[in-house]
Design an enzyme around this catalytic site. Structure first.
Site, PDB file in Angstrom:
ATOM      1  N   SER A 173       0.938  -1.322  -0.122  1.00 52.06           N
ATOM      2  CA  SER A 173       0.130   0.171   0.003  1.00 52.06           C
ATOM      3  C   SER A 173       0.961   1.316  -0.069  1.00 52.06           C
ATOM      4  O   SER A 173       1.704   1.356  -0.944  1.00 52.06           O
ATOM      5  CB  SER A 173      -0.999  -0.095   1.147  1.00 52.06           C
ATOM      6  OG  SER A 173      -1.878   1.090   1.237  1.00 52.06           O
TER       7      SER A 173
ATOM      8  N   HIS B 135      -7.941  -5.066  -0.521  1.00 54.78           N
ATOM      9  CA  HIS B 135      -6.810  -4.197  -0.397  1.00 54.78           C
ATOM     10  C   HIS B 135      -5.837  -5.321   0.462  1.00 54.78           C
ATOM     11  O   HIS B 135      -4.605  -5.142   0.271  1.00 54.78           O
ATOM     12  CB  HIS B 135      -6.892  -2.973   0.287  1.00 54.78           C
ATOM     13  CG  HIS B 135      -6.098  -2.222   0.496  1.00 54.78           C
ATOM     14  ND1 HIS B 135      -5.248  -1.829  -0.508  1.00 54.78           N
ATOM     15  CD2 HIS B 135      -5.459  -1.342   1.547  1.00 54.78           C
ATOM     16  CE1 HIS B 135      -4.080  -0.987  -0.272  1.00 54.78           C
ATOM     17  NE2 HIS B 135      -4.292  -0.793   1.128  1.00 54.78           N
TER      18      HIS B 135
END
Length: 688
Positions: free
Chosen positions: A539, A654
């Site tokens: 991320s 995610h």
């Protein structure tokens, strides 16, 4: 550096579910699986990690709601998971009996949907209903449905049940017949970041279209939400308007529907409990002829504050080595979790006529993280739980009460051979002279001998990275003689909010200087060599890896870049990217793009540079960080002849994985990649 306004030949890879893009991803997946997932070594590691994730010997961490302890559990028989609950007395037994509320595997099969658990909001105090969130494939966007916990069945919309279609929604209980809702109400109802812009009160038996609007934010806001504090005698309705990722306006909703702004800094964190208002500052606050420092925790009488008084008690004051990591109430006490050079210290603070009396709560082991959990002041008195773990010490769960005895509830077994493996803490001097801490985990016999090393980092959004047990890294790396490094670079919150705010926007380069300085320090100390040093991050940490590749390639022998941000020219246009402008800056403003362009990985790839091999991973169903970042970076690196591997999980969100099997595969893939690249195993160049 490539011209930022030039036509991007890989924009087509931003079409998430386009068949051409998916075929591109599948072709790359085949190469990765062939190279890294076909050996007996990989298969054995994947099996061990999956066994660890599926075993019933791991702690079933509970969420306490009065007399009930709730838990979401996955194992080999239930890969999608079980939502269940039990009593405290039953949980304390060696083999507690759980009441299964929802079997997600059975639900997915019955409804022919790829459901992934997204959480539950239980109505209190009755605990007879819950709002259940489910996503398709692990995305942030979720379906929300009301569940009857006595009949163990969903309540259909036709029967008056609360239900929302797939969206990035918020649904919060007011009472059994009304909720606060923020969702996609139609065109213009979402912010530019894709989150709710409007908060409404929705009553049972009415259509969503007729819900009463409580508050509307601006399209440029990150999100708007509303909630209800049902503490008996202190009931309060409130609205939050996040103007950016780090600033929020908070309002109390009066009985006549008018809003009353809480006059506190918008970047502060506020909470209240009965008579007390707590304010944790992220920047200095000058008020009533006094200045309070960033990182301080202030307390005041809530009603007096609302009447205009500004008399605060300082409950916690930070110093150069100590920050406030967390806090929460029992019925009569405030618990403080602090970090002293990234190591936990716990305190209990008691409000009294003589001020706030602070005492140590419990001894905490060094090189470990200890957290206070399951504070339930309204129904569980002064009881709490403690969980602690270190890099080589499996998690322990304890139960206690303020002033009472502490007893062991659960203890996880070790999942790898940690004998002889030790944890050390070092500090590296960054480019501007700041001393940055990091932990080194290695076998004692490796001291004095440079060896294969993996360093991990994040460096953003005030996220602190503290010691924690990882069976996967133990099995995949430490057991094999590797060294693991956890970095505490700026951008996190290890030393309070200024550790983060000092490197936002134009100062972002300091994050990357911190990480690269630790890499160089590892070599100087003789822990590793550049050829043996790997780096991994996901991320925002994936952005960190992209910068290491393009700016500091000489420091590393291999890099793993997970669910990353990489095209910083377009990040704010993709999915939730607009919500992070407060962290990185706005690339549409020339003065801000000027400093972003200096490090944006996608714009800084060079054909004449020598880069270490890199594995880039992402998920098709990630609707937070767009998979186009990873896809486009891979395509550009391939075009310029660099060594790059790419793997895309077709589901997983995610987090990258939707179930334990996918998690085991991805973990095994990372360690096999580093084993081949850093220990002399080698790998065939996929671009050759």
């Amino acid at each position: 550096m490539t011209e930022p306004n030039a036509t991007d030949p890989y924009l087509w890879l931003e079409q998430v579910t386009d068949e051409r893009a998916l075929d591109w991803a599948r072709a790359h997946n085949e190469v990765v699986v062939t190279q890294f997932a076909g050996s007996d070594r990989f298969g054995e590691l994947e099996r061990r990690i999956l066994d660890m994730l599926d075993t019933d010997t791991k702690i079933a961490y509970p969420a306490r709601r009065g007399r009930w302890l709730y838990n979401f559990w996955r194992d080999a028989e239930h890969p999608r998971g079980l939502w269940r609950r039990t009593s405290f007395e039953e949980y304390a037994k060696r083999s507690p009996r759980w009441d299964v509320l929802i079997d997600v595997d059975a639900l997915a099969e019955a409804e022919s949907e790829n459901w992934v658990w997204g959480g539950a909001a239980v109505l209190r105090p009755e605990q007879s209903r819950a709002l259940i969130s489910l996503s398709r494939g692990g995305a942030d966007a979720k379906v929300v449905r009301e569940f009857d916990m006595e009949r163990l069945a969903f309540i259909d919309k036709a029967d008056g049940g609360f239900e929302l279609p797939e969206a990035k929604s918020e649904l919060r209980w007011i009472d059994i017949d009304s909720v606060y809702v923020g969702t996609d109400f139609g065109p213009g109802s979402l912010t530019d970041s894709g989150y709710p812009r409007i908060a409404k009160r929705w009553r049972r038996g009415t259509e969503l279209d007729s819900a009463e609007t409580i508050f509307e934010g601006e399209p440029s806001d990150v999100a708007v939400s509303a909630g209800y504090d049902r503490t008996p005698g202190y009931e309060r309705h409130y609205v939050g308007r996040a103007t950016d990722f780090f600033n929020e306006e908070v309002y109390l909703v009066e009985e006549d529907g008018t809003l009353r702004l809480l006059d506190i800094p918008t970047d502060a964190s506020e909470s209240w409990y009965k008579d007390w208002l707590l304010i944790r500052l992220k920047s200095p606050w000058e008020i009533a002829d006094r200045t309070y420092p960033a990182g301080a925790l202030l307390a005041t009488d809530f009603e007096r504050f609302l009447s205009g008084e500004r008399d605060f008690d300082i409950v916690f004051t930070p110093d150069a080595h100590t920050s406030l990591h967390g806090y929460g109430w029992t019925e009569n006490h405030l618990m403080l979790i602090t970090l002293e050079d990234v190591q936990t210290k716990l305190y209990v603070v008691t409000p009294s006529a003589d001020g706030w009396l602070r005492e140590p709560l419990a001894d905490t082991p060094p090189m470990a993280t200890t957290s206070v959990m399951n504070l339930d002041p309204l129904e569980s008195g002064d009881e709490f739980m403690l969980t602690t773990s270190g890099f080589t010490n499996p998690a322990t769960l304890l139960s206690s009460a303020v002033g009472g005895e502490t007893r062991l509830l659960k203890q996880e077994p070790g999942f790898f051979d940690a004998s002889g493996i030790e944890t050390e803490q070092f500090f590296a001097r960054s480019d501007d002279g700041t001393m940055v801490p990091y932990f080194v985990i290695r076998h004692r016999d490796l001291r004095g001998t440079p060896g294969p090393t993996i360093m991990s980092g994040y460096g953003g959004f005030e996220v602190s990275r503290t010691p924690a047990y990882s069976g996967a890294s133990g099995m995949g790396w430490l057991e094999r003689g590797g060294t693991w490094v956890t970095t505490n670079i700026r951008g996190g919150g290890e030393y309070g909010p200024q550790w983060h705010t000092s490197v936002q926007k134009a100062n972002r380069h300091k994050v990357y200087e911190d990480f690269s300085s630790i890499a160089a320090d590892l070599v100087t100390r003789g822990i590793t060599t550049p050829e043996q040093l790997g780096a991994v991050g996901g991320s925002n940490g994936g952005l960190l890896m992209g910068v290491m590749l393009t700016r500091y390639p000489h420091l590393f022998g291999a890099i793993v870049c997970q669910v990353p941000l990489l095209d910083m020219k377009r990040y704010h246009l993709l999915l939730a990217g607009a919500s992070w402008v407060a962290e990185y800056g706005d690339p549409d403003k020339p003065e801000e793009w000027k400093y972003i362009a200096e490090y944006s990985p996608y714009q800084n790839v060079r054909g004449d540079a020598k880069y270490p091999p890199i594995l880039i991973t992402t998920s098709t169903r990630d609707d937070r960080v767009h998979p186009g970042h990873a896809r486009k970076m891979t395509a550009l690196l391939e075009e310029l002849g660099h060594t790059v591997w790419y793997h895309e999980n077709i589901e997983g969100g995610h987090g990258g994985a939707a179930d334990n099997k996918q998690s085991a595969f991805q973990a095994g893939l990372i360690y096999e990649f580093f084993t081949q690249q850093l220990t002399g195993g080698g790998a065939t160049d996929p671009t050759a």
